[in-house]
Design a protein around this motif. Sequence first.
Motif, short mmCIF file in Angstrom:
data_model
loop_
_atom_site.label_atom_id
_atom_site.label_comp_id
_atom_site.label_asym_id
_atom_site.label_seq_id
_atom_site.Cartn_x
_atom_site.Cartn_y
_atom_site.Cartn_z
N VAL A 1 -11.53 -8.52 6.03
CA VAL A 1 -12.62 -8.78 5.45
C VAL A 1 -12.72 -7.08 4.65
O VAL A 1 -12.91 -7.07 3.29
N SER A 2 -11.78 -6.58 5.38
CA SER A 2 -12.10 -5.52 4.50
C SER A 2 -10.77 -5.68 3.16
O SER A 2 -11.41 -4.35 2.54
N GLU A 3 -10.27 -6.58 3.48
CA GLU A 3 -8.87 -6.79 2.27
C GLU A 3 -9.79 -7.49 1.48
O GLU A 3 -9.49 -7.41 -0.04
N GLU B 1 0.43 -1.10 0.04
CA GLU B 1 -0.05 0.30 0.46
C GLU B 1 0.94 1.25 -0.14
O GLU B 1 0.28 2.16 -0.52
N ASN C 1 -13.37 -8.03 0.51
CA ASN C 1 -13.94 -7.57 0.21
C ASN C 1 -15.78 -8.39 -0.29
O ASN C 1 -16.23 -8.38 -1.06
N ASP D 1 -11.31 -8.11 10.84
CA ASP D 1 -12.29 -7.48 9.92
C ASP D 1 -11.04 -6.93 9.31
O ASP D 1 -11.56 -6.45 7.75
N GLU D 2 -9.79 -7.06 8.95
CA GLU D 2 -8.77 -6.83 7.76
C GLU D 2 -8.87 -7.14 6.97
O GLU D 2 -8.76 -7.08 5.72
#
Length: 143
Positions: free
Chosen positions: A123-125, A42, A127, A120-121
């Motif tokens: 899930v965010s990666e 990133e 999607n 949560d990490e």
Amino acid sequence: MNSVIGTAMATMQDATGDALRRAAVVAAARAASTYQPASTDEAVSVRNTVTNLLDSEIDIAGDQAEDGAFIALRAVRQAVVSDLNTRGAALPSMRSVSTGAPLPAPVLAQRLYRDGMRSDELVSEANPPHPAFMPTTFRALAS
């Protein structure tokens, strides 16, 4: 035939456009300095995006023989590269994850990191349509 006023207006419009573009590019560089990337990948992506914007404006300043702007933009570019390279080096990289079947995010987080709270990490990666059904292939932080 161009009038004096018409020429002056065109010159002013060009100068205003240059100033606004440069202000926007410098604002992007400033934002990158406060942005906290989650991974090396990133940080590299943000660095490349901002330096591409700066490179375009550096070329314009050079073509217009605006030495002061050229030198200042080059200094900003170097600061962005140095900052994001330094901060990105201390971050984990991304890796590909493959599973045989869709699994819930907490299960994958436990398997990958031995910490189900990091779901949560994932899930965010990844999607996913729902955290209970993560895709069978996605990218996630290596550690």
